[in-house]
Design a protein around this motif. Structure first.
Motif, PDB file in Angstrom:
ATOM      1  N   ASN A 276     -14.391  51.241  21.073  1.00  0.00           N
ATOM      2  CA  ASN A 276     -15.566  51.892  21.676  1.00  0.00           C
ATOM      3  C   ASN A 276     -15.920  51.316  23.047  1.00  0.00           C
ATOM      4  OD1 ASN A 276     -16.587  49.407  20.863  1.00  0.00           O
ATOM      5  ND2 ASN A 276     -18.559  50.243  20.206  1.00  0.00           N
TER       6      ASN A 276
ATOM      7  N   ARG B 144     -27.189  57.872  22.039  1.00  0.00           N
ATOM      8  CA  ARG B 144     -26.875  57.447  20.675  1.00  0.00           C
ATOM      9  C   ARG B 144     -26.796  58.618  19.696  1.00  0.00           C
ATOM     10  NH1 ARG B 144     -30.728  53.227  21.979  1.00  0.00           N
ATOM     11  NH2 ARG B 144     -29.612  51.279  22.364  1.00  0.00           N
ATOM     12  N   ARG B 145     -27.154  59.811  20.159  1.00  0.00           N
ATOM     13  CA  ARG B 145     -27.079  60.973  19.281  1.00  0.00           C
ATOM     14  C   ARG B 145     -25.635  61.263  18.897  1.00  0.00           C
ATOM     15  NH1 ARG B 145     -30.657  65.809  21.795  1.00  0.00           N
ATOM     16  NH2 ARG B 145     -28.558  66.699  21.694  1.00  0.00           N
ATOM     17  N   SER B 146     -25.448  61.826  17.731  1.00  0.00           N
ATOM     18  CA  SER B 146     -24.093  62.086  17.224  1.00  0.00           C
ATOM     19  C   SER B 146     -23.317  63.059  18.094  1.00  0.00           C
ATOM     20  CB  SER B 146     -24.155  62.614  15.790  1.00  0.00           C
ATOM     21  OG  SER B 146     -24.909  63.812  15.732  1.00  0.00           O
ATOM     22  N   ASP B 147     -24.009  63.977  18.791  1.00  0.00           N
ATOM     23  CA  ASP B 147     -23.306  64.926  19.650  1.00  0.00           C
ATOM     24  C   ASP B 147     -23.050  64.356  21.045  1.00  0.00           C
ATOM     25  OD1 ASP B 147     -26.054  64.961  20.059  1.00  0.00           O
ATOM     26  OD2 ASP B 147     -26.092  67.059  20.711  1.00  0.00           O
TER      27      ASP B 147
ATOM     28  N   GLY C 130     -22.910  58.702  19.610  1.00  0.00           N
ATOM     29  CA  GLY C 130     -23.136  58.200  18.258  1.00  0.00           C
ATOM     30  C   GLY C 130     -23.096  56.685  18.206  1.00  0.00           C
ATOM     31  N   THR C 131     -22.444  56.166  17.178  1.00  0.00           N
ATOM     32  CA  THR C 131     -22.403  54.718  16.974  1.00  0.00           C
ATOM     33  C   THR C 131     -21.486  54.002  17.958  1.00  0.00           C
ATOM     34  OG1 THR C 131     -20.670  55.016  15.297  1.00  0.00           O
ATOM     35  CG2 THR C 131     -22.956  54.912  14.515  1.00  0.00           C
ATOM     36  N   ARG C 132     -20.717  54.747  18.727  1.00  0.00           N
ATOM     37  CA  ARG C 132     -19.884  54.117  19.765  1.00  0.00           C
ATOM     38  C   ARG C 132     -20.751  53.480  20.843  1.00  0.00           C
ATOM     39  NH1 ARG C 132     -16.365  58.003  22.772  1.00  0.00           N
ATOM     40  NH2 ARG C 132     -15.862  56.071  23.870  1.00  0.00           N
TER      41      ARG C 132
END
Length: 275
Positions: free
Chosen positions: A113, A184-187, A190-192
């Motif tokens: 990441n 930080r949203r998944s679209d 995200g967690t990256r």
């Protein structure tokens, strides 16, 4: 029938041109004034007389260049650092070329990441400070990083579109910090996306079009500086697979998070001369 085919080819050509002109990266950026960013470094692969720009960097000490870890996936073989460069192809008497004596990659770098994507290069000799080669200040621990919507700027010799077109002269662009909650949203990422990162781009409406464009960094800009009020606050790291995607802003490593590590490698540095 031939006329019809010709018309179809013409339409196809127009469509292709439209796609190319809508490509994003450092699209919308401008050529920098020659040597107006004298801290910029070009990390190049040398093959005999041939030279290929691969990544950016910036001079932070009289023998030290800061860059990104991911610029060296296979070590430093055949790579050198060029300072005082404006044009990739032209002969410039301002250029200084250095061997890489040491490469210090942050030990906590995560390739999956790009977290902790910061590295230091020790040059084989001290630089000769000139109008075209000078040290830049970087933000240290306790300093103030830019926040959402604040303007920051960066520069590089990276691709100007997703077809891999590279500029000959240094380009620069001003972008805006994106809310980290959005990144930080998944679209988005995200967690990256981690607390060691800033994400930034500049979205604009193309005149006469319903489409939007985006100013951004791209392939070949990695390792370059992100500046806030003239001080380096970030390192160009990574974004999406393609440059300029609306939900994949450029990602920059926050330099102030690594003060102790940097000082442990470089030691005390002489103050940069006034510009």
């Amino acid at each position: 029938m031939m006329g019809s085919k010709g018309e179809m080819l013409a339409v196809a050509a127009v469509c292709i041109f439209a796609l190319i002109s809508q490509s994003e990266g450092i699209l919308g950026g401008n050529e920098a004034a020659a040597h107006s960013r004298p801290y910029m470094a070009s990390i190049q692969r040398f093959d005999g007389e041939a030279r290929t720009h691969e990544c950016g960097g910036f001079l932070v000490g009289n023998q030290w260049v800061m860059t990104a870890v991911h610029c060296f996936p296979h070590g430093t073989d055949n790579r050198k650092v060029v300072l005082g460069m404006h044009s990739v192809t032209e002969t410039e008497d301002t250029q200084q070329v250095f061997e890489i004596m040491e490469l210090h990659s942050n030990p906590n770098y995560r390739a999956e990441n790009f977290d902790n994507d910061i590295a230091l290069i020790k040059l084989d000799r001290p630089v000769n400070i000139t109008n075209a080669v000078q040290v830049v200040k970087f933000l240290r621990s306790g300093g103030t990083n830019p926040t959402t919507n604040e303007q920051v700027d960066t520069a590089g010799w990276g691709a100007s579109d997703n077809l891999g077109s590279r500029p000959d002269k240094l380009k620069e662009v001003t972008v805006e910090v994106v809310n980290p909650m959005l990144c930080r949203r998944s679209d988005y990422f995200g967690t990256r996306y981690t607390s060691n990162m800033i994400c930034a781009h500049h979205v604009y409406d193309k005149p006469g079009s319903r489409r939007q464009g985006k100013m951004d960094t791209c392939d070949g800009d990695s390792g370059g500086p992100l500046l806030f009020k003239g001080v380096v606050v970030g390192i160009v790291s990574n974004g999406g697979i393609k440059c300029g995607q609306m939900r994949k802003p450029g990602i920059y490593t926050i330099v102030s998070h690594y003060t102790e590590w940097l000082d442990g490698i470089m030691g005390p540095q002489p103050t940069a001369p006034p510009q």
